[in-house]
Design a protein around this motif. Structure first.
Motif, PDB file in Angstrom:
ATOM      1  N   ASP A 111       0.864  -1.173   0.000  1.00 36.91           N
ATOM      2  CA  ASP A 111       0.000   0.000   0.000  1.00 36.91           C
ATOM      3  C   ASP A 111       0.904   1.228   0.000  1.00 36.91           C
ATOM      4  O   ASP A 111       1.304   1.718   1.056  1.00 36.91           O
TER       5      ASP A 111
ATOM      6  N   SER B 273       2.210   2.464   3.907  1.00 38.50           N
ATOM      7  CA  SER B 273       1.415   2.121   5.096  1.00 38.50           C
ATOM      8  C   SER B 273       2.207   1.273   6.088  1.00 38.50           C
ATOM      9  O   SER B 273       1.910   1.272   7.280  1.00 38.50           O
TER      10      SER B 273
ATOM     11  N   GLY C  63       3.801   4.094   8.066  1.00 39.14           N
ATOM     12  CA  GLY C  63       2.974   5.206   8.525  1.00 39.14           C
ATOM     13  C   GLY C  63       3.681   6.532   8.328  1.00 39.14           C
ATOM     14  O   GLY C  63       4.539   6.679   7.464  1.00 39.14           O
TER      15      GLY C  63
ATOM     16  N   THR D 297      -1.218   1.920   8.987  1.00 40.51           N
ATOM     17  CA  THR D 297      -2.425   2.670   8.581  1.00 40.51           C
ATOM     18  C   THR D 297      -2.489   2.747   7.058  1.00 40.51           C
ATOM     19  O   THR D 297      -1.587   3.311   6.420  1.00 40.51           O
ATOM     20  N   LEU D 298      -3.523   2.148   6.449  1.00 40.21           N
ATOM     21  CA  LEU D 298      -3.678   2.185   4.996  1.00 40.21           C
ATOM     22  C   LEU D 298      -3.969   3.609   4.536  1.00 40.21           C
ATOM     23  O   LEU D 298      -4.565   4.412   5.266  1.00 40.21           O
ATOM     24  N   PHE D 299      -3.566   3.912   3.310  1.00 41.99           N
ATOM     25  CA  PHE D 299      -3.750   5.263   2.779  1.00 41.99           C
ATOM     26  C   PHE D 299      -5.221   5.654   2.764  1.00 41.99           C
ATOM     27  O   PHE D 299      -5.589   6.788   3.074  1.00 41.99           O
TER      28      PHE D 299
END
Length: 480
Positions: free
Chosen positions: A423, A436, A439, A449-451
């Motif tokens: 990601d 991700s 972060g 944390t995904l975009f």
């Protein structure tokens, strides 16, 4: 034995500085000096206190003093061994020059592509990244159980001020990596960069660092090693004069109790060979003899090394690429060798009885010292059993050479290829990457944390472009 140390910042000094040190030692009747594992100079026969005027800028640490930690650097490797292209010798010197005050903590400033100088043996370890003028920072303070990664890359010209701020922070209170990052970021205005991929430390066999070797088209470098780590002062003084004649500006101490002179002109090569021959200096020792870490001025360790080297030599055993260390028992020690021979401590109730010493043998994971993980191979063995154990480990090393598992941030990644989906997004304005996996700790975005889960108010950490200016780089990729 209580030793006097002389701090040599980054293991680099000029012929003039070395000659001053030699003269000070000779004035006190000394005949030899030694080199330490942190690229410092050791006076094994002791040294009386010197007037401050005579000391000049030299930083001595006498036996009754606890202050003073050296900065280890891989300046010695630049130009002569494989290195990161942007990391020149001059760049090292500029960074070292920023350290005006003697560090309280152990500092390493190194290139991950060389093998001569350890990356992780300091409390504070700056390691060059692939991005020009940016460095990873790995921290393992005293009493910390594990190494931690600082969440951003450090700019070359911020290295010293970030170090001093960390030193100040941890001297006041005990804190972890997140608190250190928060307090340092609050106190300093620095030119950090987001980490876009983990540090990759490639494994290479240990280099040969002795003798006269070609450097470019019209120069040579010379590595010198004394078997007993007692370097004759008269020889060193004469060598400094020869450096002046050749306009050589720097002499470099290695962590292996040896030193390297770079930049010998081609037309002066014969003069140096004559100088070495006249003084009876033997070069081109075998790798089996060169690659050892021993405590300074410790007779039992030197005797054990001599026994092991001679025995292995009789069996004609190859140790190319392997390094060895001998030490007292220290389960919390941070070694930098492929194989460690560790002498056990006698129980107090047996100290009065004369019994034979026993040893433990450990080896680094994959025989790579930078893995920072040691495996106990044998325990409580007699001295006479050690050669067979080392032969066994040598064979094990060569059997797995070429199949070594890559190491990234303490996570093992097999050499076989695997398909993975990442990601990853890139700012279309300044090309900063959001991954991700890491972060964006500068903005409080946690790892993983995904975009798509970022708030709509998220902006580029470098140019502050809005979230919708990022372009997806997500793709099915092959990682090695």
């Amino acid at each position: 034995m209580e030793l006097t140390r002389l701090i040599v910042k980054g293991g680099v000094l000029s012929p003039g500085e070395l000659r001053e040190i030699v003269n000070m030692a000779m004035d006190q009747g000394l005949e030899t000096i030694s080199f330490g594992s942190r690229q410092d100079i050791i006076f094994p026969q002791g040294l009386q206190h010197i007037d401050k005027e005579k000391m000049g800028n030299h930083h001595f640490v006498f036996p009754n003093e606890t202050s003073g930690n050296n900065i280890v650097s891989s300046y010695v490797s630049t130009d002569i061994f494989r290195h990161t292209p942007w990391l020149t010798g001059n760049k090292f010197l500029y960074v070292l020059e920023q350290f005006k005050k003697q560090p309280d903590l152990k500092v390493n400033i190194t290139d991950p592509k060389q093998q001569l100088v350890p990356l992780f043996t300091g409390h504070i370890n700056f390691i060059a990244s692939e991005h020009e003028d940016y460095w990873y920072l790995y921290i393992r303070l005293p009493k910390w159980e594990r190494m931690e990664v600082y969440p951003v890359l450090i700019y070359s010209w911020d290295i010293a001020k970030i170090y001093y701020e960390i030193e100040e922070v941890v001297s006041k209170e005990s804190c972890g990596i997140d608190m250190i990052f928060s307090l340092v970021s609050e106190a300093l205005d620095t030119n950090n960069r987001t980490i876009d991929k983990p540090l990759n430390v490639p494994f290479y066999p240990f280099p040969y660092y002795e003798g006269m070797n070609r450097l470019g088209i019209d120069q040579y470098w010379l590595g010198l090693y004394w078997r007993n780590n007692l370097y004759d002062l008269k020889f060193l003084k004469e060598m400094c004069d020869l450096c002046f004649d050749c306009k050589i500006g720097k002499i470099c101490i290695t962590p292996w109790k040896s030193f390297i002179v770079k930049g010998i002109p081609k037309d002066k090569k014969l003069d140096w060979e004559k100088f070495l021959g006249k003084n009876g200096i033997n070069v081109r020792h075998s790798l089996l003899e060169l690659n050892w870490h021993l405590p300074v001025a410790t007779e039992w360790a030197l005797n054990l090394k001599t026994f092991l080297v001679r025995t292995l030599d009789q069996f004609d055993i190859s140790t190319y690429g392997l390094t060895f260390g001998i030490s007292d028992y220290n389960r919390e020690g941070h070694y930098f060798t492929s194989i460690v021979v560790e002498k056990n401590k006698l129980p107090k109730d047996l100290e009065s009885i004369k019994i034979r010493d026993t040893f433990n043998v450990l080896h680094a994971k994959n025989f790579d010292p930078n893995s920072r993980e040691y495996i106990i191979h044998a325990q409580d063995v007699d001295k006479l059993e050690l050669p067979n154990i080392l032969i066994e480990l040598s064979r094990k090393y060569f059997n797995q050479l070429g199949n070594i598992v890559a190491e990234n941030n303490n996570e093992t990644t097999p050499i076989k290829k695997e398909n993975t989906v990442q990601d990853v997004y890139q700012c279309s304005e300044c090309l900063t990457v959001y991954n991700s996996e890491y972060g964006d700790l500068i903005q409080g975005i946690a790892k993983g944390t995904l975009f798509k889960d970022l708030p709509e108010t998220y902006c580029c950490s470098l140019c502050e472009a809005p979230k919708n200016n990022f372009i997806a780089l997500t793709s099915e990729t092959q990682e090695i």
